[in-house]
Design a protein around this motif. Structure first.
Motif, PDB file in Angstrom:
ATOM      1  N   ARG A  84       4.421   6.040   4.319  1.00 21.58           N
ATOM      2  CA  ARG A  84       3.838   4.980   5.160  1.00 21.58           C
ATOM      3  C   ARG A  84       4.886   4.027   5.740  1.00 21.58           C
ATOM      4  N   PHE A  85       6.076   3.984   5.122  1.00 22.51           N
ATOM      5  CA  PHE A  85       7.150   3.121   5.620  1.00 22.51           C
ATOM      6  C   PHE A  85       8.059   3.832   6.621  1.00 22.51           C
ATOM      7  N   ALA A  86       7.962   5.140   6.706  1.00 21.93           N
ATOM      8  CA  ALA A  86       8.889   5.944   7.513  1.00 21.93           C
ATOM      9  C   ALA A  86       8.340   6.113   8.925  1.00 21.93           C
ATOM     10  N   ILE A  87       8.705   5.188   9.793  1.00 21.07           N
ATOM     11  CA  ILE A  87       8.224   5.213  11.171  1.00 21.07           C
ATOM     12  C   ILE A  87       9.402   5.555  12.084  1.00 21.07           C
ATOM     13  N   PHE A  88       9.278   6.678  12.770  1.00 19.69           N
ATOM     14  CA  PHE A  88      10.343   7.178  13.645  1.00 19.69           C
ATOM     15  C   PHE A  88      10.145   6.706  15.080  1.00 19.69           C
TER      16      PHE A  88
ATOM     17  N   SER B 108       9.725  -1.894  11.868  1.00 18.76           N
ATOM     18  CA  SER B 108       8.430  -2.146  11.237  1.00 18.76           C
ATOM     19  C   SER B 108       8.652  -2.994   9.994  1.00 18.76           C
ATOM     20  N   LYS B 109       7.580  -3.628   9.554  1.00 17.91           N
ATOM     21  CA  LYS B 109       7.584  -4.378   8.300  1.00 17.91           C
ATOM     22  C   LYS B 109       6.388  -3.932   7.484  1.00 17.91           C
TER      23      LYS B 109
ATOM     24  N   TYR C  96      17.394   5.372  15.939  1.00 15.00           N
ATOM     25  CA  TYR C  96      17.039   5.317  14.525  1.00 15.00           C
ATOM     26  C   TYR C  96      16.319   3.996  14.275  1.00 15.00           C
ATOM     27  N   THR C  97      15.484   3.966  13.249  1.00 13.29           N
ATOM     28  CA  THR C  97      14.670   2.774  13.002  1.00 13.29           C
ATOM     29  C   THR C  97      14.960   2.182  11.632  1.00 13.29           C
TER      30      THR C  97
END
Length: 190
Positions: free
Chosen positions: A41-45, A175-176, A50-51
Motif C-alpha cells: 500500500r506504500f509502494a506507489i510508482f 505519497s504519505k 522514482y518516488t
C-alpha cells in the motif's frame, strides 16, 4: 523474523531514547524478510520518475519511506546533509555507486565503490563515507527499497558526476502513509 509493522514499531522504539547505533539498525533492517503484502500500500510508482513514499515520521527523529524505481531510474549523485541513510531492498535490485567528495572544481567525481544489492540486501551511507547514487539498472523490472533517514531532512545537495558541481535540492514525498499527495497549486511540496 519480524513483520513490516513490527519493523516500523521497533525502529520507533530504538529511537525513543538512543542515538544512532549503526550496527543495531543494520541488524534490525536485515531481520525483516520482504513480503509485498505487508508494504504494497506504500509502494506507489510513477512511470516518469522514482518516488519517495513516506511510511513513518518517527516522532520527528527520522523518516522511513519506500522508494519505487521504474526500469532504468536512478537518483542523482547526492549527499545526506549529515543524516544517516539505511537502505533495504524490498523488491528487485538496486546498484549503489559511492563517490568521494569533490576535491577540485570542474573535475569528475571519483568512484569509490559500486555494489548491487538484491532482495533483502541492506546498505548504509552517511556523509563521512562520501556521496552516492542509487540506480535500478534493469530495463524491464521495477525495484522497491525501504529507506531510513536519521535525522529527517528536507534538502540535500546533488552533484554533477562530470564536473562535481553542487546544487541544493528540496526533497519531497510522492505519497504519505499510502495516499498520493496532490501538489497542484502548492508551493510547499512536503
Amino acid at each position: 523474523m519480524v513483520s513490516f509493522v513490527q519493523l516500523v514499531v521497533q525502529i520507533r522504539e530504538i529511537f525513543e531514547h538512543k542515538m544512532v547505533d549503526v550496527d543495531e539498525v543494520m541488524k534490525l533492517m536485515g531481520s525483516y524478510k520482504s513480503d509485498i503484502n505487508e508494504w504494497r500500500r506504500f509502494a506507489i510508482f510513477d512511470m516518469n520518475k522514482y518516488t519517495r513514499n513516506l511510511v513513518d515520521i518517527g516522532n520527528g527523529k527520522y523518516n522511513l519511506m519506500i522508494l519505487c524505481w521504474g526500469p532504468g531510474m536512478a537518483s542523482s549523485v547526492h549527499d545526506h546533509t549529515d543524516a544517516h541513510c539505511f537502505v533495504k531492498i524490498l523488491d528487485g535490485e538496486l546498484t549503489e555507486t559511492k563517490y568521494d567528495w569533490p576535491k577540485k572544481k570542474h573535475t569528475p567525481l571519483e568512484t569509490i565503490e559500486n555494489k548491487t544489492y538484491g532482495l533483502n540486501g541492506v546498505s548504509y551511507m552517511n556523509d563521512e563515507l562520501g556521496l552516492h547514487r542509487m540506480e535500478n539498472q534493469s530495463h524491464s523490472n521495477g525495484a522497491v527499497s525501504l529507506h531510513l533517514y536519521i535525522p529527517p531532512y528536507s534538502t540535500c545537495n546533488a552533484f554533477d558526476e562530470r564536473t562535481g558541481k553542487k546544487t541544493k535540492c528540496t526533497v519531497t514525498f510522492y505519497s504519505k502513509y499510502g495516499e498520493k499527495i496532490d501538489y497542484h497549486g502548492s508551493k510547499e511540496g512536503k
